[in-house]
Design a protein around this motif. Structure first.
Motif, PDB file in Angstrom:
ATOM      1  N   LEU A   1      -0.402   8.227   3.931  1.00 14.57           N
ATOM      2  CA  LEU A   1       0.626   6.332   2.821  1.00 14.57           C
ATOM      3  C   LEU A   1      -0.086   6.983   1.656  1.00 14.57           C
ATOM      4  CD1 LEU A   1      -0.281   4.916   5.700  1.00 14.57           C
ATOM      5  CD2 LEU A   1       2.032   4.666   5.402  1.00 14.57           C
ATOM      6  N   ALA A   2       0.571   7.109  -0.017  1.00 18.09           N
ATOM      7  CA  ALA A   2       0.480   7.248  -0.956  1.00 18.09           C
ATOM      8  C   ALA A   2       1.093   6.461  -1.638  1.00 18.09           C
ATOM      9  CB  ALA A   2       0.665   8.691  -0.950  1.00 18.09           C
ATOM     10  N   GLY A   3       0.368   5.919  -2.824  1.00 18.95           N
ATOM     11  CA  GLY A   3       0.275   5.187  -4.057  1.00 18.95           C
ATOM     12  C   GLY A   3      -0.225   3.556  -4.339  1.00 18.95           C
ATOM     13  N   PRO A   4      -0.455   3.010  -4.866  1.00 21.46           N
ATOM     14  CA  PRO A   4      -1.325   2.413  -4.775  1.00 21.46           C
ATOM     15  C   PRO A   4      -1.516   0.983  -4.497  1.00 21.46           C
ATOM     16  CG  PRO A   4      -0.180   2.376  -6.923  1.00 21.46           C
ATOM     17  CD  PRO A   4       0.443   3.878  -6.200  1.00 21.46           C
ATOM     18  N   ASN A   5       0.618   0.839  -4.120  1.00 23.78           N
ATOM     19  CA  ASN A   5       0.594  -0.147  -2.399  1.00 23.78           C
ATOM     20  C   ASN A   5       0.684   0.230  -1.680  1.00 23.78           C
ATOM     21  OD1 ASN A   5       1.067  -2.358  -5.620  1.00 23.78           O
ATOM     22  ND2 ASN A   5       2.607  -0.813  -5.602  1.00 23.78           N
ATOM     23  N   ALA A   6       0.191   1.174  -1.140  1.00 27.15           N
ATOM     24  CA  ALA A   6       0.758   1.812   0.066  1.00 27.15           C
ATOM     25  C   ALA A   6      -0.022   0.912   0.965  1.00 27.15           C
ATOM     26  CB  ALA A   6      -0.154   3.033   0.555  1.00 27.15           C
TER      27      ALA A   6
END
Length: 128
Positions: free
Chosen positions: A38-43
């Motif tokens: 679950l990657a990313g700044p908004n994960a």
């Protein structure tokens, strides 16, 4: 003084695999899962939105998605304790059906993966 890492066999990891048939037949009572990739700044928001889409947003007692040390960026995994094994099965099925693709804003070549957590149940998670 680095920690000693030991090799873990595939057989040891297999005990964390989710088997839908065992859940359906009432042979696996576990309710805590780990979701990886679950990657990313908004994960965090995206995954919680995905749980809502799956109608699971009110079906868990514990949700933990750690951030990378000294940064406010998700580490890429989450632990969720559901109310029942049938909730685990529902999330597993929705992830296998690929519905999660509609909720990830960034394109990654890693597919979210799901397994049982080493710690099971709300109380055990809170203690840890």
């Amino acid at each position: 003084n680095r920690p000693v890492r030991t090799k873990v066999s595939n057989q040891e990891f297999q005990k964390y695999d989710i088997n839908p048939e065992k859940i359906q037949h009432g042979k696996d009572p576990r309710t805590t899962v780990m979701v990886r990739n679950l990657a990313g700044p908004n994960a965090r928001k995206e995954f919680l939105d995905f749980l809502a889409k799956c109608e699971l947003n009110e079906k868990f007692t514990f949700f933990y998605m750690p951030c990378k040390e000294h940064r406010n960026v998700p580490a890429g995994f989450a632990f969720i304790n559901f109310l029942s094994p049938s909730d685990v099965l529902k999330l597993y099925t929705m992830m296998k059906n690929g519905i999660w693709k509609d909720f990830l804003s960034e394109t990654y070549n890693k597919v979210p993966a799901m397994s049982y957590g080493r710690f099971q149940g709300h109380e055990e998670l809170v203690k840890h």
